[in-house]
Each structure stands twice: as structure tokens, then as C-alpha cells.
Design an enzyme around this catalytic site. Sequence first.
Site: not given
Length: 204
Positions: A11-12, A15, A43, A78
Site C-alpha cells: 500500500a505504501g 514509503t 510464501y 510501519d
Amino acid sequence: MHIAIVGNIGAGKTTLTGLLAKNYGWEALYEAVDNNPYLEDFYSDMKRWSFNLQIYFLNSRFQQLVDIEKSKRNVIQDRTIYEDAYIFAENLHEMSLMTTRDYHNYRAIFDNITSFIKPPDLLIYLRASVPTLVNNIQRRGREYEASIRIDYLSKLNEKYENWIQNYQLGRLLILDKDRLDFSNNVEDLSLVIQAVEAEINGLF
Ligand SMILES: Nc1ncnc2c1ncn2[C@@H]1O[C@H](COP(=O)(O)OP(=O)(O)O)[C@@H](O)[C@H]1O
Ligand SMILES: Nc1ncnc2c1ncn2[C@H]1C[C@H](O)[C@@H](COP(=O)(O)O)O1
């Protein structure tokens, strides 16, 4: 002050965390990704590694909260501990990628931990559509994330929307990532900063 950025994979968040930390001189706390001993294995075989990965993230997120509590600085985080349980672990259980006994075991630990923690003063939700997420994940190019399926991202997005609609632990700011290109467009970044500032002013 503790600000947290939440949102789906790609989603960012990282950043935006970096941009806001730089703009305000806040301390940035990032997720345990590059040094994560389970993520790549997870994964390649989610069923085998889901419980191990959740325990690892839960502990690393709890450690961050302990550090935030001790820190005298303003902190921007984050991703939160809530997303691990309410979004990822719950989804893995629903997709039969985590057994019921492992999920209940995990939730009991999570519930104990959350009885000791404080929520962030401000939560910023970065909302993004599945095509935007896919585009960003591809652009980032982590090899092990190439196996992420559209239905996995869609289910996570549904969980995010549901969680955010019911979120009442503190102030909440929702930013629409599909419409705000804050990493390339200075006007969009300045809109984001104005919105964050209005929320911060509301805290005092
Ligand atoms: N506003 C944006 N415009 C273009 N690309 C972006 C933007 N925000 C993030 N990206 C790109 O998308 C990818 C994922 O972003 P990231 O911040 O790592 O997301 P998250 O931490 O939410 O997973 C990165 O390659 C990043 O450069
Ligand atoms: N709790 C989690 N369960 C499964 N996967 C998770 C969890 N927390 C983070 N992740 C994954 C998703 C991404 O592949 C990386 C980094 O997250 P990102 O949203 O890209 O910052 O870890």
C-alpha cells in the site's frame, strides 16, 4: 507521540513512514522483513509456516511497543500488532492455512499481550485497490512475493475495511492511495502532510 501507518501489502506504508519521519524528524520503526527467518519459507508453503511466522511477527511487534514506551521521542511505526491478529492470522485461519488449535493458541498469546499495550495516538490507514497493490508489489520486486495471489490480497483488503470501520482505539486518518501519489507528486505529499497535521493538532 506514537503514530502508526496501517495497510495492505504494497500500500505504501514504508514509503510514507520514511517521508513523514524525514519531514518531522520523528523516529521511524520498520517491520522485520529483510532479517525475518520465516517470511520466504512462508510464501513457499503457507500452511507449514503460518504459525511460526505469526509468532515471530507478534514478538517483534511487541518488542517495538516496549521500545516505544521507553522512548522519549516521537515515533512513527510501519504496521501495527493489530494487523497481525485481526487481518493476517485471522485470514490464514479462514483460508485453512492455519489450524484451529494453532490459531486459538496464537490468539490467546495476542490477547494477553494486548492487555498490556497502549494503542497509537493516531492511526493512518492507507487504503489501496488490489490493482494498485499488485503494481506496487511488482515494482518492489521481492522474489518471494511473486507468489502472492490476487484472492489473498482481496481477502486481506476486505479484512482491513471491516477492521477500520470498527476501529475506536484512537484518532484515525484514512488516505486513499489510489488518488494520492505522495512519493512522486509534491502537491499530493503536501496534502498528506496537511491532513496529518490537522489530526496531530486535534491530539492536543
Ligand atoms: N505513491 C507511490 N507512487 C509510486 N510508487 C509507490 C508509491 N508508494 C509506494 N510506491 C512503491 O510501491 C512499492 C511498495 O511500497 P512500500 O512503501 O514498500 O509498501 P508497503 O510498506 O505498504 O508494503 C515500492 O516499490 C514503492 O517504491
Ligand atoms: N502478520 C503477518 N502475516 C503474514 N505476512 C505478513 C505479516 N506481517 C507482514 N507480513 C508480510 C507481508 C509482506 O510480504 C511483508 C512486509 O509487509 P509490507 O506490507 O510489504 O510492509 O511481510
